[in-house]
Design an enzyme around this catalytic site. Structure first.
Site, PDB file in Angstrom:
ATOM      1  N   ARG A   1       0.899  -1.167  -0.065  1.00 56.54           N
ATOM      2  CA  ARG A   1      -0.036   0.020  -0.005  1.00 56.54           C
ATOM      3  C   ARG A   1       0.843   1.082  -0.054  1.00 56.54           C
ATOM      4  O   ARG A   1       1.702   1.176   0.868  1.00 56.54           O
ATOM      5  CB  ARG A   1      -0.976  -0.064   1.223  1.00 56.54           C
ATOM      6  CG  ARG A   1      -1.685   1.318   1.565  1.00 56.54           C
ATOM      7  CD  ARG A   1      -2.759   1.170   2.396  1.00 56.54           C
ATOM      8  NE  ARG A   1      -3.765   0.795   2.107  1.00 56.54           N
ATOM      9  CZ  ARG A   1      -5.014   0.715   2.384  1.00 56.54           C
ATOM     10  NH1 ARG A   1      -5.148   1.487   3.681  1.00 56.54           N
ATOM     11  NH2 ARG A   1      -5.962  -0.061   2.023  1.00 56.54           N
TER      12      ARG A   1
ATOM     13  N   HIS B   1      -7.470   1.038  -6.218  1.00 51.90           N
ATOM     14  CA  HIS B   1      -7.727  -0.147  -4.947  1.00 51.90           C
ATOM     15  C   HIS B   1      -8.361  -1.337  -5.343  1.00 51.90           C
ATOM     16  O   HIS B   1      -9.577  -1.607  -5.089  1.00 51.90           O
ATOM     17  CB  HIS B   1      -8.732   0.699  -3.866  1.00 51.90           C
ATOM     18  CG  HIS B   1      -8.443   0.236  -2.582  1.00 51.90           C
ATOM     19  ND1 HIS B   1      -7.706  -1.100  -2.282  1.00 51.90           N
ATOM     20  CD2 HIS B   1      -9.053   0.391  -1.531  1.00 51.90           C
ATOM     21  CE1 HIS B   1      -7.796  -1.296  -1.126  1.00 51.90           C
ATOM     22  NE2 HIS B   1      -8.674  -0.407  -0.405  1.00 51.90           N
TER      23      HIS B   1
ATOM     24  N   GLN C   1     -10.068  -4.004  -2.633  1.00 48.47           N
ATOM     25  CA  GLN C   1     -11.441  -3.549  -2.195  1.00 48.47           C
ATOM     26  C   GLN C   1     -12.607  -3.706  -3.373  1.00 48.47           C
ATOM     27  O   GLN C   1     -13.684  -4.112  -2.965  1.00 48.47           O
ATOM     28  CB  GLN C   1     -11.278  -2.015  -2.200  1.00 48.47           C
ATOM     29  CG  GLN C   1     -12.470  -1.353  -1.519  1.00 48.47           C
ATOM     30  CD  GLN C   1     -13.183  -1.764  -0.121  1.00 48.47           C
ATOM     31  OE1 GLN C   1     -12.181  -1.721   0.712  1.00 48.47           O
ATOM     32  NE2 GLN C   1     -14.263  -2.406   0.050  1.00 48.47           N
TER      33      GLN C   1
ATOM     34  N   ASP D   1     -17.203   7.192  -0.810  1.00 52.77           N
ATOM     35  CA  ASP D   1     -15.835   6.945  -0.088  1.00 52.77           C
ATOM     36  C   ASP D   1     -15.786   8.513   0.398  1.00 52.77           C
ATOM     37  O   ASP D   1     -16.479   9.604   0.113  1.00 52.77           O
ATOM     38  CB  ASP D   1     -15.061   6.638  -1.128  1.00 52.77           C
ATOM     39  CG  ASP D   1     -13.611   6.457  -0.648  1.00 52.77           C
ATOM     40  OD1 ASP D   1     -13.349   6.454   0.622  1.00 52.77           O
ATOM     41  OD2 ASP D   1     -12.567   6.577  -1.507  1.00 52.77           O
TER      42      ASP D   1
ATOM     43  N   CYS E   1     -16.360   1.732   1.305  1.00 53.41           N
ATOM     44  CA  CYS E   1     -15.147   0.833   1.538  1.00 53.41           C
ATOM     45  C   CYS E   1     -14.642   1.150   2.908  1.00 53.41           C
ATOM     46  O   CYS E   1     -13.971   0.091   3.390  1.00 53.41           O
ATOM     47  CB  CYS E   1     -14.136   1.352   0.533  1.00 53.41           C
ATOM     48  SG  CYS E   1     -13.649   3.321   0.563  1.00 53.41           S
TER      49      CYS E   1
ATOM     50  N   ARG F   1     -13.522  -8.509   2.315  1.00 43.72           N
ATOM     51  CA  ARG F   1     -11.991  -8.170   1.897  1.00 43.72           C
ATOM     52  C   ARG F   1     -11.362  -9.572   2.249  1.00 43.72           C
ATOM     53  O   ARG F   1     -10.226  -9.751   1.412  1.00 43.72           O
ATOM     54  CB  ARG F   1     -11.430  -6.983   2.891  1.00 43.72           C
ATOM     55  CG  ARG F   1     -12.199  -5.703   2.585  1.00 43.72           C
ATOM     56  CD  ARG F   1     -11.677  -5.186   1.166  1.00 43.72           C
ATOM     57  NE  ARG F   1     -10.409  -5.049   1.082  1.00 43.72           N
ATOM     58  CZ  ARG F   1      -9.462  -4.166   1.503  1.00 43.72           C
ATOM     59  NH1 ARG F   1     -10.113  -3.098   1.878  1.00 43.72           N
ATOM     60  NH2 ARG F   1      -8.273  -4.318   1.256  1.00 43.72           N
TER      61      ARG F   1
HETATM   62  N1  NVA Z   1      -9.957   6.818  -1.014  1.00 48.72           N
HETATM   63  C1  NVA Z   1      -9.581   6.317   0.357  1.00 48.72           C
HETATM   64  C2  NVA Z   1      -9.969   4.892   0.545  1.00 48.72           C
HETATM   65  C3  NVA Z   1      -9.466   4.285   1.827  1.00 48.72           C
HETATM   66  C4  NVA Z   1      -9.724   2.741   1.721  1.00 48.72           C
HETATM   67  C5  NVA Z   1      -8.052   6.794   0.608  1.00 48.72           C
HETATM   68  O1  NVA Z   1      -7.214   6.618  -0.453  1.00 48.72           O
HETATM   69  O2  NVA Z   1      -7.890   7.076   1.551  1.00 48.72           O
HETATM   70  N1   CP Z   2     -11.222  -0.010   2.886  1.00 48.71           N
HETATM   71  C1   CP Z   2      -9.718   0.108   3.355  1.00 48.71           C
HETATM   72  O1   CP Z   2      -9.049  -0.304   2.398  1.00 48.71           O
HETATM   73  O2   CP Z   2      -9.620   0.002   4.645  1.00 48.71           O
HETATM   74  P1   CP Z   2      -8.135   0.416   5.236  1.00 48.71           P
HETATM   75  O3   CP Z   2      -7.723   1.499   4.912  1.00 48.71           O
HETATM   76  O4   CP Z   2      -8.458   0.213   6.866  1.00 48.71           O
HETATM   77  O5   CP Z   2      -7.241  -0.839   5.006  1.00 48.71           O
END
Ligand code: NVA
Ligand code: CP
Length: 304
Positions: free
Chosen positions: A102, A129, A132, A219, A259, A287
């Protein structure tokens, strides 16, 4: 399938096979049937951004598959001090059986895959993502029975989630309408592709986007890494919210997905989140199953 870098790399059949495997693994887990397909294997999990769901579901998933997972904080690794992804990939390939990462740049994930010799799984970048959305598709099929003829409405920022939803929903034959303020549209190449498929609408009219949708999705307005823009975004996104008024435009019995993490009173009202907690937390559970399917597909010695 060698890696999971973005959903655009997968065909409809590959996605369907993953979802079927995820359903099977979920059934086995619920019925106490062990499935140690990754016994003796190790997944390295590099995080340069925060996470609850991704970290815990990958680690637990690996454990349930008979393997091991290592949490590697990007800040504590040499990659955080400038060691190139090209070298990190070649070194980690000597120890591990797979990498989940990530991070911010999609390019970094692609480099790990290009220079390493083990599967790389994208656990979120600024661009997409995919893990997800595999869980989202699994949840949609679980609640609605099929994808055919269904419309998904996504309300909010044209971010990593919007990008992966465009790819995943259209590949599975659904229509998707993205309602976002002007200037916050998703990735232009994905938008062009979606329009070519005749399955995508981009609008700043949230009611038109919600019209007859079977899935309502949202989101956060400010993603990880956009903290400095938060104040401006709070103003620009005002009204881009799934609440009871907007739900009146959606199809009868529409499901609501998020998400997570959620910001109640911003992109979703507290009332709607609680009213649809059943599907939202099943989505979070999925997930685990969807990612186990990805890891089995990429890392198991033989086809399951
Ligand atoms: N769009 C959000 C998704 C988190 C799972 C982010 O990138 O922070
Ligand atoms: N939805 C998601 O990816 O959650 P986290 O940021 O907690 O991993």
């Amino acid at each position: 399938m060698k890696h999971l870098l973005k959903l655009m790399d997968l065909g409809a059949k590959e996605i369907t096979d993953l979802l079927n495997l995820a359903d099977q693994l979920k059934f086995e887990r619920k019925n106490g049937i062990e499935h140690p397909h990754l016994k003796g294997k190790t997944l390295g999990m590099i995080f340069t951004k925060a996470s609850t769901r991704t970290r815990v579901s990958f680690e637990v998933g690996m454990y349930q598959l008979g393997g091991n997972a290592l949490f590697l904080s990007g800040a504590d690794m040499q990659i955080g001090r400038g060691e190139p992804a090209e070298d990190t990939a070649r070194v980690l390939s000597k120890y591990l059986d797979g990498i989940m990462i990530r991070t911010f740049k999609q390019e970094e994930v692609e480099k790990l895959a290009a220079f390493g010799t083990i599967p790389v799984i994208n656990g979120l970048t600024d661009y997409c993502h995919p893990c997800q959305v595999l869980a989202d598709l699994m949840t949609i099929r679980e609640f609605l029975g099929s994808f055919r003829g269904k419309k998904v409405c996504y309300v909010g920022d044209g971010n990593n989630m919007a990008n992966s939803l465009i790819a995943g929903c259209i590949k599975m034959g659904m229509d998707i309408a993205i309602a976002c303020p002007k200037g916050y549209e998703p990735d232009p190449e994905l938008v062009k592709w979606g329009h070519e498929q005749g399955k995508l609408t981009i609008t700043d009219d949230i009611k038109a986007a919600a019209e007859n949708a079977s899935v309502m999705y949202t989101d956060v307005w400010a993603s990880m890494g956009q903290e400095a823009e938060r104040e401006k975004r709070m103003k620009d996104f005002g009204g881009f919210c799934i609440d009871s008024t907007l739900m009146k435009y959606a199809a009868k019995n529409a499901i609501v997905l998020h998400c997570l993490p959620a910001h109640r009173g911003e992109e979703i009202s507290a009332e709607i989140l609680e009213a649809h907690a059943k599907e939202i937390f099943e989505q979070a559970e999925n997930r685990l199953h969807a990612q186990k399917a990805v890891m089995v597909e990429l890392m198991a010695d033989k086809k399951i």
